[in-house]
Design a protein around this motif. Structure first.
Motif, PDB file in Angstrom:
ATOM      1  N   ARG A  89       0.833  -1.215   0.000  1.00  0.00           N
ATOM      2  CA  ARG A  89       0.000   0.000   0.000  1.00  0.00           C
ATOM      3  C   ARG A  89       0.862   1.258   0.000  1.00  0.00           C
ATOM      4  NH1 ARG A  89      -3.860  -0.390   4.685  1.00  0.00           N
ATOM      5  NH2 ARG A  89      -4.004   1.829   4.257  1.00  0.00           N
ATOM      6  N   LEU A  90       1.983   1.221   0.716  1.00  0.00           N
ATOM      7  CA  LEU A  90       2.907   2.354   0.742  1.00  0.00           C
ATOM      8  C   LEU A  90       3.395   2.653  -0.675  1.00  0.00           C
ATOM      9  CD1 LEU A  90       4.829   4.400   2.186  1.00  0.00           C
ATOM     10  CD2 LEU A  90       6.439   2.502   2.413  1.00  0.00           C
ATOM     11  N   GLN A  91       3.885   1.635  -1.349  1.00  0.00           N
ATOM     12  CA  GLN A  91       4.400   1.839  -2.698  1.00  0.00           C
ATOM     13  C   GLN A  91       3.283   2.218  -3.667  1.00  0.00           C
ATOM     14  OE1 GLN A  91       6.833  -1.587  -3.732  1.00  0.00           O
ATOM     15  NE2 GLN A  91       8.651  -0.526  -2.975  1.00  0.00           N
ATOM     16  N   GLN A  92       2.101   1.615  -3.534  1.00  0.00           N
ATOM     17  CA  GLN A  92       1.001   1.942  -4.442  1.00  0.00           C
ATOM     18  C   GLN A  92       0.537   3.382  -4.231  1.00  0.00           C
ATOM     19  OE1 GLN A  92      -0.029  -0.107  -7.026  1.00  0.00           O
ATOM     20  NE2 GLN A  92      -0.888   1.863  -7.657  1.00  0.00           N
ATOM     21  N   CYS A  93       0.497   3.825  -2.997  1.00  0.00           N
ATOM     22  CA  CYS A  93       0.127   5.210  -2.690  1.00  0.00           C
ATOM     23  C   CYS A  93       1.106   6.168  -3.361  1.00  0.00           C
ATOM     24  CB  CYS A  93       0.116   5.415  -1.178  1.00  0.00           C
ATOM     25  SG  CYS A  93      -0.136   7.111  -0.655  1.00  0.00           S
ATOM     26  N   ALA A  94       2.399   5.896  -3.235  1.00  0.00           N
ATOM     27  CA  ALA A  94       3.421   6.748  -3.852  1.00  0.00           C
ATOM     28  C   ALA A  94       3.294   6.709  -5.377  1.00  0.00           C
ATOM     29  CB  ALA A  94       4.814   6.306  -3.414  1.00  0.00           C
ATOM     30  N   ARG A 124       0.731   8.111   7.301  1.00  0.00           N
ATOM     31  CA  ARG A 124      -0.594   8.280   6.696  1.00  0.00           C
ATOM     32  C   ARG A 124      -0.469   8.521   5.201  1.00  0.00           C
ATOM     33  NH1 ARG A 124      -0.300  12.003  10.219  1.00  0.00           N
ATOM     34  NH2 ARG A 124      -0.905  13.662   8.775  1.00  0.00           N
ATOM     35  N   ARG A 125      -1.508   8.153   4.487  1.00  0.00           N
ATOM     36  CA  ARG A 125      -1.557   8.339   3.034  1.00  0.00           C
ATOM     37  C   ARG A 125      -1.249   9.798   2.663  1.00  0.00           C
ATOM     38  NH1 ARG A 125      -3.256   5.342  -0.644  1.00  0.00           N
ATOM     39  NH2 ARG A 125      -3.931   5.984  -2.688  1.00  0.00           N
ATOM     40  N   ASP A 128       2.194  13.900   0.237  1.00  0.00           N
ATOM     41  CA  ASP A 128       2.877  15.184   0.386  1.00  0.00           C
ATOM     42  C   ASP A 128       4.390  15.042   0.193  1.00  0.00           C
ATOM     43  OD1 ASP A 128       0.467  16.450   0.861  1.00  0.00           O
ATOM     44  OD2 ASP A 128       0.794  16.682   3.021  1.00  0.00           O
ATOM     45  N   LEU A 129       4.973  13.963   0.715  1.00  0.00           N
ATOM     46  CA  LEU A 129       6.416  13.763   0.591  1.00  0.00           C
ATOM     47  C   LEU A 129       6.809  13.490  -0.858  1.00  0.00           C
ATOM     48  CD1 LEU A 129       7.148  11.719   3.829  1.00  0.00           C
ATOM     49  CD2 LEU A 129       7.676  14.125   3.378  1.00  0.00           C
TER      50      LEU A 129
END
Length: 128
Positions: A5-10, A92-93, A98-99
């Protein structure tokens, strides 16, 4: 946030950034995201977990590392200008988005004006 999920969000955020794209100059284990041939984000699982590596202002990066145990100095990158986002913690997403945006803008603002796909002073800035 879990690793995939971290990578997909990015990755989802990158798709919204004008002129951004992915390449694989270091082989299939590394996704390298660039704007106008300048790197602003990397993703890999060579560390045993799916991580996201982004540029950050040195002071912001230091503050983020102090506030979040899931943010560490940039893996295989300049430790002052890059940070690594790790899965499994409290990221958080909205922070991840933002990053990624900030990393993109740090690169864009150093491009010649004629090559900038967006105005870095106004694009994606929620606080302006």
């Amino acid at each position: 946030m879990q690793g995939s999920r971290l990578q997909q969000c990015a990755r989802d955020r990158v798709e919204e950034l004008p002129g951004a794209g992915v390449q694989h100059p270091f082989g299939p284990d590394w996704d390298v995201f660039k704007v106008r041939d300048k790197v602003f984000m990397l993703m890999t699982e060579v560390t045993g977990e799916p991580i996201v590596i982004v540029k950050a202002d040195p002071e912001d990066g230091r503050a983020l590392r102090d506030q979040h145990e899931d943010i560490t100095p940039g893996y295989h990158m300049n430790k002052q200008h890059w940070i690594t986002l790790h899965p499994g913690g409290d990221l958080r997403r909205s922070l991840v988005e933002d990053l990624v945006t900030e990393s993109y803008l740090l690169v864009v603002e150093n491009l010649p004006r004629a090559k900038r796909p967006v105005d870095p002073d106004t694009f994606g800035r929620r606080d302006r």
